[in-house]
Structure formats: C-alpha cells, structure tokens
Design a protein around this motif. Structure first.
Motif, short mmCIF file in Angstrom:
data_model
loop_
_atom_site.label_atom_id
_atom_site.label_comp_id
_atom_site.label_asym_id
_atom_site.label_seq_id
_atom_site.Cartn_x
_atom_site.Cartn_y
_atom_site.Cartn_z
N ALA A 161 0.85 -1.28 0.00
CA ALA A 161 0.11 0.21 -0.21
C ALA A 161 0.84 1.35 0.00
O ALA A 161 0.58 2.48 -0.61
N LEU A 162 1.87 1.34 0.78
CA LEU A 162 2.77 2.52 0.67
C LEU A 162 3.54 2.74 -0.51
O LEU A 162 3.48 3.78 -1.02
N LEU A 163 4.23 1.69 -1.06
CA LEU A 163 4.52 1.83 -2.27
C LEU A 163 3.92 2.42 -3.40
O LEU A 163 4.07 3.17 -4.37
N TYR A 164 2.61 1.67 -3.49
CA TYR A 164 1.55 1.83 -4.48
C TYR A 164 1.07 3.55 -4.43
O TYR A 164 1.26 4.13 -5.24
N ASP A 165 0.96 3.88 -3.30
CA ASP A 165 0.49 5.35 -2.95
C ASP A 165 1.59 6.11 -3.35
O ASP A 165 1.44 7.36 -3.78
N PHE A 166 2.89 5.88 -3.06
CA PHE A 166 3.96 6.61 -3.14
C PHE A 166 4.19 6.74 -4.66
O PHE A 166 4.38 8.23 -5.32
N VAL A 167 4.47 5.78 -5.51
CA VAL A 167 4.52 5.94 -6.90
C VAL A 167 3.62 6.75 -7.81
O VAL A 167 3.67 7.24 -8.70
N ASN A 168 2.28 6.53 -7.05
CA ASN A 168 1.08 7.26 -7.78
C ASN A 168 0.93 8.42 -7.21
O ASN A 168 -0.26 9.29 -7.66
N THR A 169 1.74 9.09 -6.42
CA THR A 169 1.58 10.41 -6.23
C THR A 169 1.75 11.49 -7.37
O THR A 169 1.39 12.64 -7.51
#
Length: 200
Positions: A18-26
C-alpha cells in the motif's frame, strides 16, 4: 469534515504494498476524457510542504519535523527511479541496466536495517536517523522476495501510465482497467488500422 481515502484503500491494494503503491502514484500522468469529463492528473509532491503532509498522514514524519531541500530532491528522485523501473515490462527489468542502476543509486539515500521481532519475524525497516521513506523500499523488497514484484506494472494505455497491481491469475494484464483503459486503447488501435489513406 470530509475524510479523503488513500489510493491504496480506494483500489483495495494489499497492505504489504500500500505505501509503495501510494508513493509511486503521487505523480498522476493520466490524460483522458471519461463521460465528457477531462482528467488532467497532477503531482502531490510539487512542494516540500506537500510531501511533508503526505508523510505525516502515513506516520513517516513526526509532527513538527521538516524535511530539507536535499531530502525533498532525494524523495522525488526515488519516485522517478521507481516509476522508471516499473514502466518496463517485468521481463525487461532484468535486462535494463540503466533503470536498475538508477533505482540502486536512488535507494542509497534510504538505508534499511534488519530487524528481528519478538515473534522471531525478520523484517527490513528504515535505518535509525534516515528518512522513513525507506519503508517504500522495504515493500519493494518484500514483493520481490515473494515473487509479486512482477505484478506491479504501469498501465500500457498511452493516456494513462497509472501503476497498478495485477491480481489476475496469469499476471498478464496490460491495463489498469480493461473496461476503461483497455477499451480506449483497443478503440484507438482499431481506428488507426482502419483509417482511410489520405486523398491526394
């Protein structure tokens, strides 16, 4: 008061990424029109204040603590390196030394340390004194370790570029949404193939 939902919650992304997903999709590069409404994308990290707020919301930055210009630049570089790596098809990630080298270089600013919990579980966590964004890299490693990193892909639609987690059993999806991006891309390809040659 309106509470905004994180992207990983909206799209029911597993907690372990979840953190990785949110980070790259900022960084939202999507440019399309859906039901007459144009989606223009945007960047959640345009300023240091924005990334500080993003990190605080995820308990990666204590209240009152700030990040300096170098940390801000390192965070943007890490995001760009991850997106560049994930833009490649999984089979090409092993062959593209430039993307791998860039991600390796960007990762050096976010050291991790091995932690053994009371239950005997071994995890990677941000090294003391370094940016908690290292937890993003810990999730990358966790996905690679469980053979799931190849399921994290960039949508193949020319108008999208969203990074998504491929839940399909054969892990062969090309688009973040077959109904939306997939159909748009197929329609565009069909029109190109059947376009009449220009009259002379």
């Amino acid at each position: 008061m309106m509470v905004s939902m994180w992207l990983s919650q909206k799209y029911a992304v597993p907690e372990e990424l979840a953190l990785l997903y949110d980070f790259v999709n900022t960084l939202d590069c999507r440019r399309y029109v859906e039901q007459g409404v144009a989606h223009t994308g945007g960047d959640e990290f345009q300023t240091r204040g924005q990334i500080e707020k993003w990190m605080r919301n995820r308990r990666l930055l204590p209240i009152g603590k700030r990040i300096d210009e170098r940390d801000y630049r390192c965070a943007l570089d890490l995001r760009d390196a991850l997106r560049g790596f994930l833009r490649l098809a999984p089979d090409n990630r092993r062959q593209d030394s430039d993307a791998a080298r860039r991600l390796t270089t960007a990762s050096r600013n976010f050291p991790l340390t091995l932690v053994v919990t009371d239950k005997g579980t071994v995890t990677l966590q941000t090294a003391p004194g370094s940016s908690a964004l290292g937890n993003v890299l810990a999730q990358v490693y966790g996905l690679a370790k469980t053979d799931q990193l190849d399921r994290l892909k960039t949508c193949a639609s020319e108008e999208c570029g969203w990074i998504f987690f491929d839940r399909s059993k054969p892990a062969n999806r090309h688009w973040c949404s077959s109904n939306l991006c997939g159909n748009r891309q197929k329609t565009r390809t069909y029109r190109r193939k059947h376009r009449e040659p220009a009259q002379t």
